[in-house]
Motif scaffolding. Structure first.
Motif, short mmCIF file in Angstrom:
data_model
loop_
_atom_site.label_atom_id
_atom_site.label_comp_id
_atom_site.label_asym_id
_atom_site.label_seq_id
_atom_site.Cartn_x
_atom_site.Cartn_y
_atom_site.Cartn_z
N PRO A 1 40.73 51.22 63.27
CA PRO A 1 41.72 50.56 62.84
C PRO A 1 43.13 51.22 63.19
N PRO A 2 44.12 50.48 63.72
CA PRO A 2 45.27 51.23 64.28
C PRO A 2 45.85 52.26 63.39
N ALA A 3 45.60 52.44 61.99
CA ALA A 3 46.23 53.43 61.35
C ALA A 3 45.37 54.59 61.34
N ALA A 4 44.12 54.80 61.98
CA ALA A 4 43.33 55.82 62.16
C ALA A 4 43.79 56.73 62.99
N PRO A 5 43.67 58.15 62.90
CA PRO A 5 44.19 58.95 64.08
C PRO A 5 43.28 58.85 65.13
N THR A 6 44.00 59.16 66.37
CA THR A 6 43.32 59.09 67.72
C THR A 6 43.16 60.57 68.17
N ASP A 7 43.68 61.27 67.59
CA ASP A 7 43.56 62.87 68.21
C ASP A 7 43.10 64.02 67.18
N GLY A 8 42.87 64.86 67.38
CA GLY A 8 42.43 65.93 66.37
C GLY A 8 43.74 66.57 66.01
N ARG B 1 39.47 50.27 55.06
CA ARG B 1 40.84 49.78 55.19
C ARG B 1 40.94 48.87 53.95
N SER B 2 40.05 48.36 53.27
CA SER B 2 40.37 47.40 52.16
C SER B 2 40.73 48.17 50.87
N GLY B 3 40.51 49.38 50.93
CA GLY B 3 40.66 50.15 49.89
C GLY B 3 39.63 50.60 48.84
N GLY B 4 38.27 50.07 49.40
CA GLY B 4 37.07 50.28 48.70
C GLY B 4 36.54 51.64 48.88
N GLU B 5 35.71 51.99 48.13
CA GLU B 5 34.89 53.39 48.29
C GLU B 5 33.96 53.38 49.44
N VAL B 6 34.03 54.16 50.70
CA VAL B 6 33.10 54.00 51.63
C VAL B 6 32.53 55.51 52.06
N ARG B 7 31.21 55.53 52.08
CA ARG B 7 30.71 56.73 52.39
C ARG B 7 29.97 56.76 53.56
N LEU B 8 29.75 57.69 54.45
CA LEU B 8 29.19 57.68 55.87
C LEU B 8 28.11 58.81 55.91
N LEU B 9 26.83 58.32 56.13
CA LEU B 9 25.92 59.54 56.32
C LEU B 9 25.90 59.38 57.86
N GLY B 10 25.84 60.58 58.62
CA GLY B 10 25.49 60.70 60.07
C GLY B 10 25.41 62.15 60.58
N ARG B 11 24.77 62.16 61.41
CA ARG B 11 24.16 63.78 62.08
C ARG B 11 25.11 63.80 63.19
N VAL B 12 25.91 64.93 63.25
CA VAL B 12 26.61 65.30 64.25
C VAL B 12 26.53 66.68 64.79
N GLY B 13 27.12 66.93 66.07
CA GLY B 13 26.73 68.35 66.57
C GLY B 13 27.95 69.23 66.19
N ALA B 14 27.54 70.41 66.17
CA ALA B 14 28.48 71.19 65.55
C ALA B 14 29.99 71.31 66.33
N ASP B 15 29.76 70.96 67.50
CA ASP B 15 30.94 70.91 68.66
C ASP B 15 32.13 70.16 68.15
N ALA B 16 31.93 68.89 67.54
CA ALA B 16 33.14 68.12 67.20
C ALA B 16 32.99 67.64 65.78
N ALA B 17 32.29 68.37 64.85
CA ALA B 17 32.13 67.98 63.68
C ALA B 17 33.36 68.09 62.63
N ALA C 1 40.90 60.77 57.05
CA ALA C 1 42.11 60.23 57.16
C ALA C 1 42.11 58.74 57.15
N ALA C 2 41.00 58.11 57.66
CA ALA C 2 40.83 56.52 57.36
C ALA C 2 40.43 56.17 56.01
N GLY C 3 40.06 57.05 55.18
CA GLY C 3 39.75 56.61 53.79
C GLY C 3 38.11 56.68 53.62
N VAL C 4 37.28 57.45 54.59
CA VAL C 4 35.81 57.18 54.59
C VAL C 4 35.63 58.78 54.10
N ARG C 5 34.48 58.89 53.01
CA ARG C 5 34.01 59.96 52.89
C ARG C 5 32.77 60.57 53.60
#
Length: 303
Positions: A296-303, A53-69, A78-82
């Motif tokens: 954060p409030p600006a992040a989406p809440t549904d798909g 949200r501050s405008g900096g570059e942010v990356r996220l490594l995580g493992r997710v199921g194919a169901d909701a990836a 949409a929140a600015g995260v890679r």
């Protein structure tokens, strides 16, 4: 590393949150009226969104199921995260049911799913290219494969001169794992970011001030969050500052600590000292409790 370091890399959990807000106490064996929403969450993912949200570059490594990836990837972008996702074909995305009472306090029911299946094969030292700070969600330390992954990331970052922060994540899981085992695992981290309950679980000290001071003998910088009471900054075995939190009218405390973590790390990345960074964290935490869910409030809440 030849490239300039500028980014924050978060390694942590991506979770589907089912938030149930009930205004009356739960009624066993029958119905309790509630407002229920399904939202993107996860301690690591939430912190990344607040940092971005501050405008900096942010990356996220995580493992997710194919169901909701795909849904989670869209929300993060949409929140600015890679997002740097490892898609799991066998396990579903982690799911948390958050029961939020009339005081905005939350109780979690957690199915870690794919999140704690993050394996050493999913990590590469090359992920640190361009990274100025690494943050590890404490949830990673509560299962064998993800703990080994976190240990490798911590080792590689330390060798590369990249400072590491850790959020202990869960007092209940800390007790189950054992405080000493956790503290040994995160040795070498520059910053520890527990809440008051986690600090107590790690030290056995009832008073947050004493717990913060004790932890700061093991880690260069410790910041203990106190909810509406703000935060404590501790270094070299002593509390060096108490930071107040802005007043807020809470509706859901889910993710408030993640908001603090994300804003704190973004401020540190921008050059703020620990106190200024803790002030930024407290502002974000106070805002987080005024919205449902952990983003954060600006992040989406549904798909």
């Amino acid at each position: 590393m030849s490239r300039a370091r500028r980014a924050l890399l978060v390694v942590g959990d991506v979770v589907t949150d089912v938030v149930a807000r009930h205004r009356t106490p739960l009624a066993p064996a029958t119905d309790t009226a509630a407002e229920i929403r399904t939202l993107p969450g996860g301690a690591g993912a939430n912190a990344a969104c607040w940092a971005a949200r501050s405008g900096g570059e942010v990356r996220l490594l995580g493992r997710v199921g194919a169901d909701a990836a795909d849904w989670h990837e869209r929300a993060l972008r949409a929140a600015g995260v890679r997002p740097l996702f490892v898609r799991d074909a066998e396990a579903a995305t982690a799911t948390v049911i958050a029961l939020v009472d009339a005081s905005a306090e939350r109780t979690f029911l957690t199915d870690s799913g794919a999140a704690l299946r993050l394996s050493p094969a999913d990590w590469s030292p090359g992920l640190l290219d361009g990274v100025a700070r690494l943050h590890l969600s404490g949830y990673l330390f509560f299962a064998g494969p993800s703990r080994e992954t976190a240990l490798r990331a911590l080792r590689d970052a330390t060798e590369a001169g990249v400072p590491v922060s850790v959020d202990p994540a869960s007092a209940g899981f800390l007790v189950a794992l054992g405080a000493d085992r956790f503290l040994v695992a995160v040795e070498g981290a520059e910053v520890l970011l527990p809440n008051a309950d986690e600090a107590r679980a790690l030290t056995g000290r009832a008073e947050p001030e004493r717990a913060a001071a004790e932890l700061s003998r093991r880690f260069p910088l410790v910041v203990v969050t106190l909810g509406a009471a703000g935060a404590l900054v501790a270094e070299d075995g002593a509390v060096t500052a108490r930071v107040a939190a802005p007043p807020a009218r809470p509706v859901d405390s889910t993710g408030a600590g993640d908001a603090f973590t994300g804003a704190f790390l973004a401020a540190r990345l921008a050059g703020a000292d620990p106190v200024r960074a803790a002030e930024a964290g407290c502002r974000a935490g106070a805002e987080a409790v005024t919205v449902v869910g952990g983003r954060p409030p600006a992040a989406p809440t549904d798909g």
